[in-house]
Design a protein around this motif. Structure first.
Motif: not given
Ligand code: SF4
Length: 184
Positions: A26-36
């Motif tokens: 309930g406390s997942l924080w995604p990294a700002t990370f996009g490739l395409a």
């Protein structure tokens, strides 16, 4: 008198492991990370229509030190692979990786020397999401599956060993192909 008769109503019992799993998922924080291109679908999940905020995950962190989920959204070039690994190494433990789309999962249509043929060559992957691109609903579905996995993960487990054990269990369940009678 049974245990449940002694407890006041509204009193819940659990284990530390289950509580830890519940709080972690309930406390997942995604990294700002996009490739395409897949990253565009990932970004739409944080908009009002798909609303990743329902899971407390709308805060995509700009620093890997504050993130514990890496969504690999797009193909990984050979040049980007060491950068991706460095971001992963800087993320806090326990951490998880979601390979979003066929390119991140297997190289997809980019079967060439410039693209890593699956991000699992670079970082351990917890969940693979097919599609080109997967829609935001599919990403949400994969995140819910990841939540289930996090809930079941024992405390203090070595993550890479746990992934290996899960892969071995999956391989053991895979149906074997019977060639008898087919080979003449
Ligand atoms: S899976 Fe499709 S949408 Fe996603 S990065 Fe590859 S080509 Fe783009």
């Amino acid at each position: 008198m049974g245990l449940e008769e002694k407890l006041p109503s509204g009193f819940l019992l659990s284990t530390v492991e289950q509580m830890a799993g519940y709080m972690r998922k309930g406390s997942l924080w995604p990294a700002t990370f996009g490739l395409a291109c897949c990253a565009i679908e990932m970004m739409s999940t944080s908009g009002g229509r798909f609303d990743i905020a329902r899971f407390g995950m709308e805060a995509f962190r700009a620093s890997p030190r504050q993130a514990d989920l890496m969504i690999v959204a797009g193909r990984v070039s050979q040049k980007m692979a060491p950068v991706l690994r460095q971001v992963y190494d800087q993320m806090v433990e326990p951490k998880w990786v979601l390979a979003m789309g066929v390119c991140a999962s297997s190289g997809g249509m980019f079967n060439n020397y410039a693209i890593v043929q699956g991000v699992d060559h670079v970082v351990p992957v917890d969940i693979y999401l097919p599609g080109c691109p997967p829609r935001p609903e599919m990403l949400l579905h994969a995140i819910l599956k990841l939540h289930d996995k996090i809930q079941e993960m024992p405390l203090g487990v070595n993550r890479e060993e746990a992934i290996r054990a899960a892969e071995e269990a999956a391989m053991a369940q895979r149906p074997t192909i019977e060639f008898k009678g087919l080979l003449r």
